[in-house]
Motif scaffolding. Structure first.
Motif, PDB file in Angstrom:
ATOM      1  N   ASN A  40       6.788  -3.180   4.199  1.00 46.41           N
ATOM      2  CA  ASN A  40       5.720  -3.619   3.793  1.00 46.41           C
ATOM      3  C   ASN A  40       4.591  -1.721   4.214  1.00 46.41           C
ATOM      4  OD1 ASN A  40       2.841  -4.440   3.435  1.00 46.41           O
ATOM      5  ND2 ASN A  40       3.920  -6.078   4.589  1.00 46.41           N
ATOM      6  N   GLY A  42       1.974   0.031   5.042  1.00 45.13           N
ATOM      7  CA  GLY A  42       1.125   0.971   6.257  1.00 45.13           C
ATOM      8  C   GLY A  42       1.742   2.226   7.074  1.00 45.13           C
ATOM      9  N   TYR A  46       2.329   0.822  10.215  1.00 47.04           N
ATOM     10  CA  TYR A  46       3.342  -0.301  10.383  1.00 47.04           C
ATOM     11  C   TYR A  46       4.093  -0.015  11.393  1.00 47.04           C
ATOM     12  CZ  TYR A  46       6.579  -4.134   8.409  1.00 47.04           C
ATOM     13  OH  TYR A  46       7.137  -5.225   8.717  1.00 47.04           O
ATOM     14  N   LEU A 120      -3.913  -0.726  10.664  1.00 47.02           N
ATOM     15  CA  LEU A 120      -3.392  -1.413   9.749  1.00 47.02           C
ATOM     16  C   LEU A 120      -3.833  -2.237   9.126  1.00 47.02           C
ATOM     17  CD1 LEU A 120      -0.168  -1.500   8.931  1.00 47.02           C
ATOM     18  CD2 LEU A 120       0.310  -3.478  10.292  1.00 47.02           C
ATOM     19  N   ASP A 121      -4.103  -3.154   9.701  1.00 47.16           N
ATOM     20  CA  ASP A 121      -5.405  -4.381   8.764  1.00 47.16           C
ATOM     21  C   ASP A 121      -6.363  -3.318   7.814  1.00 47.16           C
ATOM     22  OD1 ASP A 121      -4.270  -6.445  10.328  1.00 47.16           O
ATOM     23  OD2 ASP A 121      -5.448  -6.802  11.981  1.00 47.16           O
ATOM     24  N   HIS A 124      -4.654  -2.603   4.761  1.00 47.08           N
ATOM     25  CA  HIS A 124      -3.662  -3.804   3.993  1.00 47.08           C
ATOM     26  C   HIS A 124      -5.343  -3.914   2.961  1.00 47.08           C
ATOM     27  CE1 HIS A 124       0.299  -5.364   4.642  1.00 47.08           C
ATOM     28  NE2 HIS A 124       0.636  -4.425   6.303  1.00 47.08           N
ATOM     29  N   GLU A 125      -6.424  -4.378   3.891  1.00 47.38           N
ATOM     30  CA  GLU A 125      -7.694  -4.087   2.523  1.00 47.38           C
ATOM     31  C   GLU A 125      -7.498  -3.536   1.812  1.00 47.38           C
ATOM     32  OE1 GLU A 125     -10.419  -4.618   6.067  1.00 47.38           O
ATOM     33  OE2 GLU A 125      -9.688  -6.304   6.508  1.00 47.38           O
ATOM     34  N   LYS A 127      -5.667  -1.537   0.307  1.00 46.30           N
ATOM     35  CA  LYS A 127      -3.917  -1.944  -1.007  1.00 46.30           C
ATOM     36  C   LYS A 127      -4.853  -3.088  -1.690  1.00 46.30           C
ATOM     37  CE  LYS A 127       0.299  -3.585  -1.679  1.00 46.30           C
ATOM     38  NZ  LYS A 127       0.104  -5.109  -2.646  1.00 46.30           N
ATOM     39  N   GLU A 128      -5.863  -3.894  -1.381  1.00 50.62           N
ATOM     40  CA  GLU A 128      -6.153  -5.217  -1.888  1.00 50.62           C
ATOM     41  C   GLU A 128      -7.409  -4.749  -3.268  1.00 50.62           C
ATOM     42  OE1 GLU A 128      -4.949  -8.531  -2.122  1.00 50.62           O
ATOM     43  OE2 GLU A 128      -3.895  -7.375  -0.827  1.00 50.62           O
TER      44      GLU A 128
END
Length: 464
Positions: A40, A42, A46, A120-121, A124-125, A127-128
């Protein structure tokens, strides 16, 4: 006219994601392939992997240093994050944000030091927000990168099956970070100590929490951010915690009453479990040695094509801390140290993407060479070459932004931060803000020490 069409990105951490976004937002149809060796995104954020299954080679002083894998599970755990369990950022969230990405996990109205899971959260935001034209490939470890005529050949190994395949590209972006190979000095006696008791000599990369150091005498080598963090966490359960520094201990404002500052260690003796100091004193009954001495630049996959690209301390022949002087089709993202990585990565990639699409033009090779030699002469070779301690980091990011602005290229593509008043103020106050936060952490650690409890970060407002 675009310079390159097919582009490989090595690494799925914050810098690699900035690379993917910048290329995807260019008004040009790139083929974008990002390779991440774990399952994944990060990068170092990560968190995961069993650190007890991997040990450093001691000493570890060059880019070709290799880790020692436990026969029982070391190979499966070879790609783990250097983060530790109780880690929070050392800069406030609103300063380290990407540009124009709010993210529920990064507040803007308060000075908050987010923990690793919050970061990390947020990643991921981010990446969107990347257009889906970028192709993400997980569990893909890069084994070799070479250039044949005008094409880059990238050998990709599946991290699980170990099957290999070779892909071809027009350009390669190296965004694999520089937290892989730990620096551990070649101090007399240290190699023998590590050989006789391997798990008693580690680096911050292999630190998880303070639990293994309960009732033990521990020397932490280094007193920068990780040295302060680790010594604080170890001190809540250790019998004695020492911190050794290269310079005069009196120059360090040690506010942790449970930590004893020491000068440089010149000799380790496992037989007597002692450490000899540069002033002639000896510290006895040592159980563990934890190095917080930083990392080395390392690019094993470039060894065949660019064997001298780095000596571990510096990446050679780099224009603007970005492009290979003699071949801009290979770029290195987030090389600088002492910076705010996320906005810096976007500023760098905003330039790289525009260059690769043909909208922004680099100086010719002679001028790039002259600029590199000038920077090298001003800073000197070695680890200081990539240091951009503030305000140099701000000046560098603004230089890249202004270059794009002056060419009238802000209307399309990724727009990096212009470093407005709030961000400039936060950067200016970084040291003072962190010192205030450290006082809170130390007060909390003192309470844990009274009960001999393993260190946990203070409870956050949003966790109550």
């Amino acid at each position: 006219m675009a310079l390159y069409r097919r582009i490989a990105i090595i690494g799925g951490g914050p810098a690699g994601l900035a690379a993917a976004k910048a290329l995807a937002l260019e008004p040009y149809n790139f083929t974008i392939d990002l390779y991440e060796r774990r399952d994944n995104i990060g990068g170092l954020w990560y968190y995961g992997g069993d650190k007890t299954k991997v040990l450093p080679s001691v000493p570890s002083v060059g880019p070709d240093a290799h880790e020692i894998l436990d026969p029982n599970g070391g190979f499966e755990n070879r790609f783990f994050s250097p983060m530790y369990d109780q880690l929070e950022t050392n800069i406030v969230s609103r300063l380290m944000k990407y540009n124009r990405v709010s993210g529920a996990h990064f507040t803007t109205d308060i000075k908050e030091y987010p923990g690793r899971s919050q970061v990390l959260d947020y990643i991921h935001e981010y990446k969107e927000t990347i257009p889906q034209v970028a192709n993400f490939h997980y569990n893909k470890n890069i084994k070799k990168i070479v250039k044949n005529e005008d094409e880059w050949s990238v050998t990709v190994e599946d991290s699980i099956s170990l099957e290999q395949e070779t892909k071809t590209f027009d350009a390669v972006i190296i965004a694999n970070g520089h937290f892989e190979i730990p620096f551990i000095p070649d101090t007399p006696g240290l190699a023998d100590w590590a050989k006789r008791d391997p798990h008693s000599v580690i680096h911050a990369k292999y630190f998880k929490d303070g639990a293994p150091f309960r009732d033990r005498n521990v020397i932490v080598v280094g007193a920068l951010t990780s040295g302060i963090d680790l010594s604080t966490q170890i001190s809540t359960v250790a019998k004695n915690t020492y911190v050794s520094v290269k310079d005069d201990p009196k120059d360090h404002d040690n506010k942790n009453e449970a930590v004893t500052m020491l000068p440089l260690i010149t000799l380790y003796d496992y037989a007597t479990k002692t450490a000899k100091l540069v002033d002639g004193r000896e510290i006895s009954d040592i159980d563990d040695i934890v190095f917080c001495t930083g990392y080395l630049y390392s690019y094993p996959f470039l060894k065949d094509y660019l064997p001298h690209v780095t000596d571990g301390l510096q990446v050679k022949d780099i224009y603007l801390q970005l492009f290979r002087v003699d071949d801009p089709s290979i770029a290195f993202i987030a090389l600088p140290k002492d910076v705010v990585p996320m906005p810096l990565s976007e500023a760098q990639m905003a330039v790289v993407a525009r260059v690769y699409s043909g909208r922004l033009h680099l100086p010719d090779e002679q001028k790039r060479r002259e600029a590199y030699e000038k920077e090298l002469s001003a800073k000197g070779a070695g680890k200081q070459f990539h240091s951009l301690k503030t305000p140099k980091d701000v000046e560098y990011c603004k230089l890249l932004y202004n270059w794009i602005q002056e060419e009238g290229l802000l209307d399309k593509g990724l727009v990096p931060s212009s470093w407005g008043e709030q961000r400039l103020e936060d950067r200016k106050n970084t040291k003072a803000d962190k010192e205030a936060r450290l006082e809170v952490i130390l007060e909390h650690a003192a309470k844990l020490r009274k009960e001999h409890l393993v260190f946990k970060l203070p409870e956050r407002e949003n966790e109550r």
